[in-house]
Enzyme design. Structure first.
Site, PDB file in Angstrom:
ATOM      1  N   ARG A  50       0.840  -1.211   0.000  1.00 41.39           N
ATOM      2  CA  ARG A  50       0.000   0.000   0.000  1.00 41.39           C
ATOM      3  C   ARG A  50       0.872   1.257   0.000  1.00 41.39           C
ATOM      4  O   ARG A  50       0.562   2.236  -0.687  1.00 41.39           O
ATOM      5  CB  ARG A  50      -0.948  -0.001   1.206  1.00 41.39           C
ATOM      6  N   LYS A 149      -2.465   7.064   1.305  1.00 43.11           N
ATOM      7  CA  LYS A 149      -2.254   7.321   2.743  1.00 43.11           C
ATOM      8  C   LYS A 149      -1.137   8.352   2.833  1.00 43.11           C
ATOM      9  O   LYS A 149       0.034   8.016   2.997  1.00 43.11           O
ATOM     10  CB  LYS A 149      -1.895   6.016   3.462  1.00 43.11           C
ATOM     11  N   GLU A 182     -15.855   6.848   5.725  1.00 43.67           N
ATOM     12  CA  GLU A 182     -15.115   6.138   6.771  1.00 43.67           C
ATOM     13  C   GLU A 182     -15.080   7.012   8.014  1.00 43.67           C
ATOM     14  O   GLU A 182     -15.672   8.096   8.027  1.00 43.67           O
ATOM     15  CB  GLU A 182     -13.700   5.787   6.299  1.00 43.67           C
TER      16      GLU A 182
HETATM   17  N1  PXG Z   1      -8.966   5.119   7.287  1.00 44.93           N
HETATM   18  C1  PXG Z   1      -8.081   6.094   7.578  1.00 44.93           C
HETATM   19  C2  PXG Z   1      -8.330   7.472   7.115  1.00 44.93           C
HETATM   20  C3  PXG Z   1      -6.948   5.780   8.337  1.00 44.93           C
HETATM   21  O1  PXG Z   1      -6.057   6.741   8.618  1.00 44.93           O
HETATM   22  C4  PXG Z   1      -7.692   3.471   8.451  1.00 44.93           C
HETATM   23  C5  PXG Z   1      -8.788   3.852   7.688  1.00 44.93           C
HETATM   24  C6  PXG Z   1      -7.531   2.033   8.818  1.00 44.93           C
HETATM   25  O2  PXG Z   1      -6.585   1.404   7.969  1.00 44.93           O
HETATM   26  P1  PXG Z   1      -5.687   0.184   8.453  1.00 44.93           P
HETATM   27  O3  PXG Z   1      -4.860  -0.160   7.291  1.00 44.93           O
HETATM   28  O4  PXG Z   1      -4.904   0.682   9.629  1.00 44.93           O
HETATM   29  O5  PXG Z   1      -6.620  -0.914   8.837  1.00 44.93           O
HETATM   30  C7  PXG Z   1      -6.745   4.447   8.807  1.00 44.93           C
HETATM   31  C8  PXG Z   1      -5.600   4.086   9.701  1.00 44.93           C
HETATM   32  C9  PXG Z   1      -4.771   7.086  14.639  1.00 44.93           C
HETATM   33  C10 PXG Z   1      -4.238   6.859  13.260  1.00 44.93           C
HETATM   34  O6  PXG Z   1      -3.990   7.510  15.504  1.00 44.93           O
HETATM   35  C11 PXG Z   1      -4.857   6.021  12.323  1.00 44.93           C
HETATM   36  C12 PXG Z   1      -4.287   5.863  11.053  1.00 44.93           C
HETATM   37  C13 PXG Z   1      -3.176   6.565  10.777  1.00 44.93           C
HETATM   38  C14 PXG Z   1      -2.598   7.384  11.690  1.00 44.93           C
HETATM   39  C15 PXG Z   1      -3.093   7.535  12.942  1.00 44.93           C
HETATM   40  O7  PXG Z   1      -5.963   6.819  14.867  1.00 44.93           O
HETATM   41  N2  PXG Z   1      -4.729   5.114   9.995  1.00 44.93           N
END
Ligand code: PXG
Length: 289
Positions: A50, A149, A182
């Site tokens: 990713r 991301k 989301e």
């Molecule tokens: N959507 C967004 C916008 C995200 O940032 C997810 C979904 C979940 O994706 P994964 O691959 O982790 O299952 C994310 C995850 C936090 C934090 O502190 C979360 C994320 C990045 C940075 C900080 O909550 N990403």
């Protein structure tokens, strides 16, 4: 703590970034948040794949191979004695000048931080989250595609500010068409009978690794899982709602916009998936060694 910076492990006190790095000046870069469970890095190849897609989407040339980066992640975990933890993998556009032009930046910076993790309080998993839908819309897919991301998280942060000021830890973001996208830092699922529904990426969802894992685990649990366009109607009328993310894993949502979802408590499907996910996460992954 030792930080990986461009091929070297340096002490935290020397892990510094230039004020001319376009990651700082413009949020120009990409990142990943990865978990380590019981001495193994969870879904490392998926996170790296990713990250490379995100980099490609912003025309950033990765300065190392996927295998080289995977090795660097493992090395950083080893150097910090990580057994259970959280890994932040960051690639910035690198040093440039004060202009926007990304092509003035010659070398992307690769940074890996392997440390502890701040999780939602255990109590929130027992009670479930109370969320609101916020006025800040998820970025239009043709403005900043939410599949990237990127280091530019202002869209999500503005949404989070609305949530926190309304007394909620998380929020639901809608896309410019009014469809559910989301949460500010997690994906969302609706449970309807034995079916799990989650917004497709074109509705403004990141292609979450946890989301994908849940979809893969669903059939073994007698559940169907698919991506489908969702509206707030689907949240309000769901049997259960839950969020998925690397940090949160799986967490129930029991209230949205002050309306009670389902029974108002984490439901049986969410609780079962939480348990199955935890078991799966603790028994798979790339060994740190
Ligand atoms: N959507 C967004 C916008 C995200 O940032 C997810 C979904 C979940 O994706 P994964 O691959 O982790 O299952 C994310 C995850 C936090 C934090 O502190 C979360 C994320 C990045 C940075 C900080 O909550 N990403």
């Amino acid at each position: 703590m030792k930080i990986y910076m461009n091929g070297k492990l340096v002490p935290e006190s020397r892990a510094k970034v230039s004020v001319f790095d376009h990651g700082l000046l413009y949020g120009d870069g990409v990142f990943e948040g990865i978990r380590a469970y019981h001495g193994r890095v969870f879904k490392l190849d998926e996170h790296i794949a990713r990250l490379f897609r995100s980099a490609q989407a912003i025309d950033l040339k990765m300065p190392l191979t996927k295998a080289g980066l995977a090795q660097a992640v493992v090395r950083t975990c080893q150097a910090n004695g990580i057994w259970d933890g959280y890994i932040r993998l960051i690639v910035t556009r690198g040093l440039g000048n004060l202009g926007l032009n990304p092509y003035t930046c010659k070398t992307p910076q690769v940074i890996i931080i392997a440390g502890g993790i701040q999780l939602y309080a255990e109590k929130l998993y027992a009670t479930g989250l109370d969320v609101i839908t916020v006025g800040t819309l998820r970025n239009h897919t043709e403005a900043i595609n939410p599949r990237i991301k990127s280091l530019n998280y202002l869209n999500n942060i503005l949404a989070k500010i609305e949530a926190m000021n309304a007394g909620c830890m998380e929020c639901i973001m809608l896309n410019p068409q009014g469809f559910v996208a989301e949460a500010s830092g997690d994906n969302i699922f609706v449970v309807r009978g034995d079916t799990l529904l989650t917004p497709p990426s074109w509705c403004g969802a990141l292609e979450g690794i946890t989301r994908q894992t849940v979809m893969e685990l669903a059939p073994e649990q007698g559940l169907q899982a698919r991506a489908e366009v969702l509206t707030r109607y689907d949240l309000y009328t769901a049997d259960e709602v839950f969020l998925t993310g690397t940090a949160a894993e799986i967490i129930a949502v029991v209230k949205a916009d002050r309306r009670i979802i389902g029974s108002g408590r984490p439901g049986p499907v969410t609780r079962r998936l939480e348990r199955v996910f935890r078991e799966h996460a603790r028994s798979s992954g790339t060994p740190i060694g």
